[in-house]
Structures are given as C-alpha cells and as structure tokens.
Design a protein around this motif. Structure first.
Motif, PDB file in Angstrom:
ATOM      1  N   LEU A  48      18.471  47.238  39.615  1.00 35.05           N
ATOM      2  CA  LEU A  48      18.091  47.284  40.232  1.00 35.05           C
ATOM      3  C   LEU A  48      17.807  46.001  42.157  1.00 35.05           C
ATOM      4  N   SER A  49      17.353  46.780  42.931  1.00 32.94           N
ATOM      5  CA  SER A  49      17.443  45.945  44.282  1.00 32.94           C
ATOM      6  C   SER A  49      17.244  44.608  43.874  1.00 32.94           C
ATOM      7  N   ARG A  50      17.389  43.524  44.720  1.00 32.85           N
ATOM      8  CA  ARG A  50      16.841  41.924  44.329  1.00 32.85           C
ATOM      9  C   ARG A  50      15.944  41.673  45.311  1.00 32.85           C
ATOM     10  N   CYS A  51      15.152  42.835  45.999  1.00 33.70           N
ATOM     11  CA  CYS A  51      13.660  42.971  46.088  1.00 33.70           C
ATOM     12  C   CYS A  51      11.978  43.743  44.908  1.00 33.70           C
ATOM     13  N   GLU A  56      26.400  49.490  42.779  1.00 36.39           N
ATOM     14  CA  GLU A  56      25.955  48.921  43.952  1.00 36.39           C
ATOM     15  C   GLU A  56      25.895  49.347  45.449  1.00 36.39           C
ATOM     16  N   THR A  57      27.206  50.077  45.241  1.00 36.47           N
ATOM     17  CA  THR A  57      27.706  50.991  46.519  1.00 36.47           C
ATOM     18  C   THR A  57      26.157  52.166  46.828  1.00 36.47           C
ATOM     19  N   ILE A  58      26.064  52.600  46.207  1.00 38.10           N
ATOM     20  CA  ILE A  58      25.663  53.728  45.778  1.00 38.10           C
ATOM     21  C   ILE A  58      24.041  52.703  46.480  1.00 38.10           C
ATOM     22  N   LEU A  59      23.232  52.022  46.230  1.00 34.26           N
ATOM     23  CA  LEU A  59      22.191  51.165  46.067  1.00 34.26           C
ATOM     24  C   LEU A  59      21.998  51.098  47.817  1.00 34.26           C
TER      25      LEU A  59
END
Length: 366
Positions: free
Chosen positions: A66-69, A104-107
């Motif tokens: 998940l992204s931080r937001c 995380e690079t893709i995200l």
C-alpha cells in the motif's frame, strides 16, 4: 517467481475472504517466503500475493503493498531490471522510498507518471495496481509475456491470476479444444487462448483498465515488440553488431541484480555460453552453473559445456538424467505447465531449476 491473484466482485463481499485465501493457498509453491491478502468490501476488491524474496528480503517488501496515503495498492510478480535507474529519477523528482524493493519502484512510478510507468519499465512482470480514489485498477503483463497472467469473468466478477488453477474457483475447468489443437500442432496456442474455456491468457504488452464499480475491463496493447524491429531497418551490419553487443551486456549486467545470489543454466549452446561469458566479466567470483547430462544421446552438448566451464572457471554441476528420472519428473511438469508439455526440454529445465534452488533463487539462462 512470485504469485499474484485477485478479483473484482461488487456483489461477492460475503465470500471474498474465503475465495482470495484459497487463491493464495493454490499459489504457495510460487512464493514460499511470505503471503498476504488485502480486501476492500466497498466496492468489492480482493488481492492475494505469494512472495519469493529476491530484492529487499526484509518484511518491508511485503505485498500487497500500500502507498503511505492508502490510495494505491499493488501486487506484483517479476523483476524490474532498471529499477535502480528509475528510483534515482523518482528521488530527483521528490519521491522518498522506504524499501529497497522494485515493487515500491512500480508503486511510486505510478504515483508520479500514472499509466506512463509502463513505458519506462524494463523487466519481466505481471501486476495489478488499484487506485481507490479513481475507482480503477490497472492490470498489466510485460511486453514479451515472460511472466504469466490469466483473466476470467464469471457474471459480474472479473478475476486474474498467475496460474489458471486459481481461476477454476470461479470458472469450472473445461478443456478448450481450439487451444489444444494449436498446442499439439504448433507447440503453442496463439493470442489469448489458454488451455481452459472461459480463461484467457493476457497477451504480452497488454494492460486492462478496470472499473471497480462494474468490474468492466478495457484491454489495450501498450507495446508490440514487433514494431521495434521497423525502427532499426536502416542500420549497417556493423551498427547492428554493436547495438546487439551493448544490449546483451546491459541485459546480463541488470540480471545480476539480486540480494540472494544467482546461478547459470548452461546448455552448451551459443546463448547460455554467451551469457556465461558476459556474466563472468561483471563478477569477481566464480559463477555456479548447472546442466543436465543426457549420456550418449546425440543431442547431448556436454563437450561444448566442458569448454565453457574450463574457459570461464565456472563452479559447475552436472545432473545425470535417465529415463526413470525423466518419467518421474514428467507428471510434476505437466502439473506446473497446467496442460500438455509443449517440448521435452520443459522437463529438463524443471530438474535443473530444482537443483539450482538448493544454491540460489535466481537463474541466468540463455
């Protein structure tokens, strides 16, 4: 090799947990290091992941990520070979990373570039990325179709997975006669044909933009690798040779990116011998290599393997393969291929990979 699965089903909230956990369990052999599921009852989304950890072995690489937001959620199978370059570019634009994973690079690439991230990725991948705010999901497979990805629809439910067996939870398994005919004739079923009716193989370089409210999906070809050839027709032979040499060197060097080591599948043919030569030029230690020895069979390439091993100082392992060994491995190979084995080399590759697994998770092959 990881495994991903998931489905979008606005009307299946009550059974989501059970179905997605079953999907994850059926992919356990693809990812022994970690497992995760993520659910959102409104509008009805479920994602599953089984992890084979290659980059950033810490729990920070856990998926679904998940992204931080909390707006974006990603499940990803594969490896992005230019992720270090992309990471530096993203950091220069203000992105801050908390893991060392290419997941995380893709995200973060999607956060910055949207669907344009597909134009920047170099690697093998299949992923699904949910944008909860826009009510959309992006499901994509790499341009060469290296990593597997299947989709199926059952009523208002759209499902995807790394393997067909996950989707038989929603679509009863029935042999697709058209696919079987092509497979037996050509060794490959073309286009989106899979071995089972109601389950489609996502073609390489294809993505789906999915409406989360309706589970409606619009497929689009974001890259056709055959078009790349047309751009190079005016080259001289010398220019072509230089371009190929540079591309091979860069590709092999990028494939050496691993936090768990790597080994080489060595057949003795031109491709794997060339990979061995290039890999050796980028390492300061002997590379482990693995091969299958088929004895006095006329197709045995051991004499050429021996030359490569001696020249590049490989730490080599020969696996003797007899008829009984082949027969014992054949059933398992059919299970993993989820259908008829298109060529007998699949069995030998499986045996080599099983041996390599004792030494490394990453295999370099020609």
């Amino acid at each position: 090799m990881c495994g991903i699965a998931g489905f979008l089903a606005p009307d299946a909230v009550a059974t989501m947990q059970q179905i997605v956990e079953t999907m994850a369990d059926s992919l356990a052999h693809r990812g022994p290091d970690d497992a995760g599921v993520w659910l959102d009852a409104e509008p009805g989304i479920a994602l599953a992941h089984r992890r084979l950890a290659i980059l950033d072995l810490s729990p920070a690489g856990h998926q679904p990520m998940l992204s931080r937001c909390g707006r974006f959620v990603l499940v990803f199978n594969g490896e992005i070979y230019n992720h270090a370059d992309l990471r530096r570019e993203l950091e220069a634009q203000g992105e801050r990373f908390v893991t060392g994973s290419d997941t995380e690079t893709i995200l973060r690439g999607y956060l910055r570039w949207g669907r344009g991230v597909l134009d920047r990725l170099e690697g093998m991948y299949a992923f699904a990325l949910v944008d909860r705010a826009r009510g959309q999901a992006l499901v994509a497979r790499d341009p060469y179709g290296i990593k597997p990805l299947y989709v199926a629809r059952a009523g208002d439910t759209l499902a995807f997975a790394s393997e067909m067996r996950c989707l038989t939870r929603l679509v009863p398994p029935q042999v697709d006669e058209a696919a079987l005919a092509e497979l037996l004739t050509f060794g490959w079923a073309a286009g989106s044909l899979s071995n089972l009716k109601g389950i489609e193989r996502v073609p390489g370089g294809t993505c789906y933009t999915v409406d989360l409210a309706t589970a409606g999906a619009a497929p689009e070809r974001f890259l056709d690798v055959t078009t790349l050839l047309a751009e190079r027709r005016d080259m001289t032979p010398a220019q072509a040779e230089e371009l190929v040499a540079e591309a091979l060197d860069r590709s092999v060097r990028q494939h050496l990116m691993s936090d768990v080591g790597y080994a080489l599948q060595l057949s003795g043919g031109v491709d794997s011998s060339l990979v061995a030569a290039i890999a050796g030029s980028h390492t300061d230690w002997p590379i482990s290599s693995f091969s299958v020895d088929i004895g006095d069979h006329p197709l045995n390439e051991r004499p050429w393997r021996d030359e490569v091993v001696a020249r590049y100082g490989l730490v080599h392992h020969e696996l003797a393969l007899g008829g009984r060994d082949f027969a014992d491995a054949f059933e398992s190979c059919v299970w993993h291929m989820e259908g008829p084995v298109p060529h007998l080399g699949c069995v030998m590759i499986r045996l080599v990979c099983r041996a390599v697994r004792q030494a490394s998770k990453v295999v370099l092959t020609g």
